[in-house]
Motif scaffolding. Structure first.
Motif, PDB file in Angstrom:
ATOM      1  N   ARG A 114     -20.719 -47.820  60.138  1.00 17.34           N
ATOM      2  CA  ARG A 114     -21.953 -47.914  59.355  1.00 17.34           C
ATOM      3  C   ARG A 114     -22.995 -46.943  59.886  1.00 17.34           C
ATOM      4  O   ARG A 114     -23.669 -46.260  59.120  1.00 17.34           O
ATOM      5  CB  ARG A 114     -22.518 -49.337  59.403  1.00 17.34           C
ATOM      6  CG  ARG A 114     -21.757 -50.311  58.567  1.00 17.34           C
ATOM      7  CD  ARG A 114     -22.383 -51.668  58.636  1.00 17.34           C
ATOM      8  NE  ARG A 114     -21.622 -52.586  57.808  1.00 17.34           N
ATOM      9  CZ  ARG A 114     -21.980 -53.826  57.552  1.00 17.34           C
ATOM     10  NH1 ARG A 114     -23.097 -54.310  58.068  1.00 17.34           N
ATOM     11  NH2 ARG A 114     -21.235 -54.586  56.793  1.00 17.34           N
ATOM     12  N   GLU A 115     -23.122 -46.890  61.190  1.00 17.23           N
ATOM     13  CA  GLU A 115     -24.098 -45.982  61.785  1.00 17.23           C
ATOM     14  C   GLU A 115     -23.723 -44.527  61.489  1.00 17.23           C
ATOM     15  O   GLU A 115     -24.586 -43.704  61.198  1.00 17.23           O
ATOM     16  CB  GLU A 115     -24.211 -46.206  63.287  1.00 17.23           C
ATOM     17  CG  GLU A 115     -25.343 -45.432  63.907  1.00 17.23           C
ATOM     18  CD  GLU A 115     -25.634 -45.811  65.348  1.00 17.23           C
ATOM     19  OE1 GLU A 115     -26.516 -45.172  65.926  1.00 17.23           O
ATOM     20  OE2 GLU A 115     -25.004 -46.744  65.881  1.00 17.23           O
ATOM     21  N   ASP A 156     -17.327 -51.635  60.226  1.00 21.17           N
ATOM     22  CA  ASP A 156     -17.985 -52.224  61.385  1.00 21.17           C
ATOM     23  C   ASP A 156     -19.184 -51.359  61.769  1.00 21.17           C
ATOM     24  O   ASP A 156     -19.442 -50.327  61.156  1.00 21.17           O
ATOM     25  CB  ASP A 156     -17.006 -52.392  62.545  1.00 21.17           C
ATOM     26  CG  ASP A 156     -16.347 -51.085  62.973  1.00 21.17           C
ATOM     27  OD1 ASP A 156     -16.780 -50.011  62.516  1.00 21.17           O
ATOM     28  OD2 ASP A 156     -15.394 -51.143  63.769  1.00 21.17           O
ATOM     29  N   CYS A 157     -19.911 -51.785  62.766  1.00 17.57           N
ATOM     30  CA  CYS A 157     -21.183 -51.138  63.117  1.00 17.57           C
ATOM     31  C   CYS A 157     -21.082 -49.647  63.422  1.00 17.57           C
ATOM     32  O   CYS A 157     -21.903 -48.881  62.912  1.00 17.57           O
ATOM     33  CB  CYS A 157     -21.847 -51.871  64.276  1.00 17.57           C
ATOM     34  SG  CYS A 157     -22.518 -53.454  63.767  1.00 17.57           S
TER      35      CYS A 157
END
Length: 118
Positions: free
Chosen positions: A75-76, A71-72
């Motif tokens: 990923r970040e 999820d974000c």
């Protein structure tokens, strides 16, 4: 007045817990990036190797797949680990730019200028 303090305090606690979770998660992601990609790829990215070895590409593909399936926030965190490595380690950025094509990567790159918020 005390009824306003409790909701404000609760919001502050939730924000701090979120920040701590993201930071803890970032450490876990960086451990994966280091062990799966940066260490196996050291000979190519930081030394005189002409091409990445099998362990390098296998590890890079693990991180690429992890990035794709995450999820974000994860990923970040992965992106920030790679960006930080590109900014702080003696990585040959020209070789780093070739790594995605050489190892069949779709999602990750080692770039000191990447915008990890996108």
């Amino acid at each position: 007045m005390s009824s306003n303090i409790i909701p404000t305090y609760s919001v502050l606690v939730l924000i701090l817990m979120s920040v701590c979770f993201v930071l803890a998660n970032a450490d876990a992601e960086c451990e994966d990036v280091n062990s799966n990609l940066l260490i196996p790829c050291e000979g190519f990215l930081m030394s005189g190797g002409d091409s990445p070895n099998t362990a390098c590409c296998n590890g890079a593909q693990i991180i690429d797949k992890q990035f794709q399936e995450s999820d974000c926030p994860d990923r970040e965190a992965i992106c920030l680990c790679l960006k930080n490595a590109a900014q702080t380690l003696p990585i040959d950025l020209q070789k780093a730019a070739k790594l995605p094509a050489l190892c069949n990567l779709t999602y990750i790159s080692i770039d000191p200028n990447i915008d990890c918020s996108k």
